[in-house]
Every structure is written in structure tokens, then in C-alpha cells.
Motif scaffolding. Sequence first.
Motif, short mmCIF file in Angstrom:
data_model
loop_
_atom_site.label_atom_id
_atom_site.label_comp_id
_atom_site.label_asym_id
_atom_site.label_seq_id
_atom_site.Cartn_x
_atom_site.Cartn_y
_atom_site.Cartn_z
N LEU A 139 0.84 -1.21 0.00
CA LEU A 139 0.00 0.00 0.00
C LEU A 139 0.88 1.25 0.00
N TRP A 140 1.98 1.21 0.70
CA TRP A 140 2.93 2.33 0.71
C TRP A 140 3.47 2.55 -0.70
N ARG A 141 3.83 1.46 -1.37
CA ARG A 141 4.36 1.52 -2.74
C ARG A 141 3.30 2.11 -3.68
N LEU A 142 2.06 1.63 -3.56
CA LEU A 142 0.99 2.13 -4.43
C LEU A 142 0.74 3.62 -4.20
N ALA A 143 0.77 4.05 -2.96
CA ALA A 143 0.55 5.47 -2.65
C ALA A 143 1.67 6.33 -3.23
N ARG A 144 2.89 5.86 -3.14
CA ARG A 144 4.02 6.61 -3.73
C ARG A 144 3.86 6.69 -5.24
N GLU A 145 3.52 5.55 -5.87
CA GLU A 145 3.38 5.53 -7.33
C GLU A 145 2.26 6.42 -7.81
N GLN A 180 5.15 5.39 7.88
CA GLN A 180 5.26 5.48 9.34
C GLN A 180 4.79 4.18 10.00
N VAL A 181 3.72 3.59 9.48
CA VAL A 181 3.25 2.32 10.01
C VAL A 181 4.30 1.25 9.79
N LEU A 182 4.87 1.22 8.60
CA LEU A 182 5.90 0.24 8.27
C LEU A 182 7.13 0.43 9.16
N GLY A 229 13.92 -3.99 4.37
CA GLY A 229 14.91 -3.64 3.34
C GLY A 229 14.47 -2.53 2.41
N GLU A 230 13.25 -2.60 1.91
CA GLU A 230 12.75 -1.56 1.00
C GLU A 230 12.64 -0.23 1.72
N LEU A 231 12.19 -0.25 2.95
CA LEU A 231 12.07 0.96 3.75
C LEU A 231 13.44 1.59 3.99
N ARG A 232 14.41 0.77 4.38
CA ARG A 232 15.77 1.28 4.63
C ARG A 232 16.36 1.88 3.37
N ALA A 233 16.18 1.20 2.24
CA ALA A 233 16.72 1.73 0.98
C ALA A 233 16.07 3.06 0.63
N TYR A 234 14.79 3.18 0.88
CA TYR A 234 14.08 4.43 0.61
C TYR A 234 14.59 5.53 1.52
N VAL A 235 14.70 5.28 2.81
CA VAL A 235 15.15 6.28 3.76
C VAL A 235 16.58 6.70 3.46
#
Length: 134
Positions: free
Chosen positions: A96-102, A114-116, A124-130
Motif C-alpha cells: 500500500l505504501w508503494r501504491l501510494a508513492r506511485e 510510518q506504520v511500516l 529492506g525496501e524501507l531502509r533503501a528508501y530512507v
Amino acid sequence: LRIPAEGLERFEAAYIATELSMRAWVASFNDRPSESLRLMSIALQANPQDRWIGYHIADRMYATLAQAVESGLDRRMALERILSIRPDHVAAIRELWRLARESGDSAQADHYRQVLERLSPLDGELRAYVEGRG
């Protein structure tokens, strides 16, 4: 068992849910997926607090997400259904985070990020994004 009268109904619901979930797993092991899903759904109704049952159903829904979308269900709606069963389902939240960003919905993206972060700070995806933003 010395269960107090005020807790008896809750105990019975949990006991019934446990029995149904065990029967569901046996059905699954014996290649009867429809029976397994039916029993597990009833178990969840009997005891919506049971994490094992909730995660089993949510994980199964996530595993069949592609088929749900192919049959016409909106991807976001399917993911939200998963969260209605397990609000802490990390894979659904990540998607859902990915869809909202897209889609450019930064408010929703921030919410799901924030929930994630709260549920899975080492994702991993969150860390790479941050790290990519910093």
C-alpha cells in the motif's frame, strides 16, 4: 480449569476457534484447500483475537492477491481487506505504501511509511528508501 464465569464465553470461543483451526490445517495437509479456508474463516469469526488464525488468512489472501486482481478486485481494496483482518500485515502495508508513492499520494505514502517503520524498522525496501532520501 477454574475459569471464572465472566471469562467462560471468551474461553469457549477461543477453544472452538483452536479446534476449527486444527481441523483446517489437517484439511490443508490433506489437499482440501476449500474446506481448510472455510474452517479457518469460521475459526476467525469465533475468535478474531487469535493471531495465528488471522495471520494464516491474511497470508493466504496476500498469496492469492494476483488472482484476486485478475478476477476484477481492485488491488488497493484487496490489500485493505487483508489489513482489516491483520492491521499489522507488513507485506500488505509495504505494498500500500508503494501504491501510494506511485500514485503521488504523499499523505497516504507517509502514513503507510510510518506504520511500516513502526512494525518493521529494518525492512529492506524501507531502509533503501530512507537512505536514498537522506
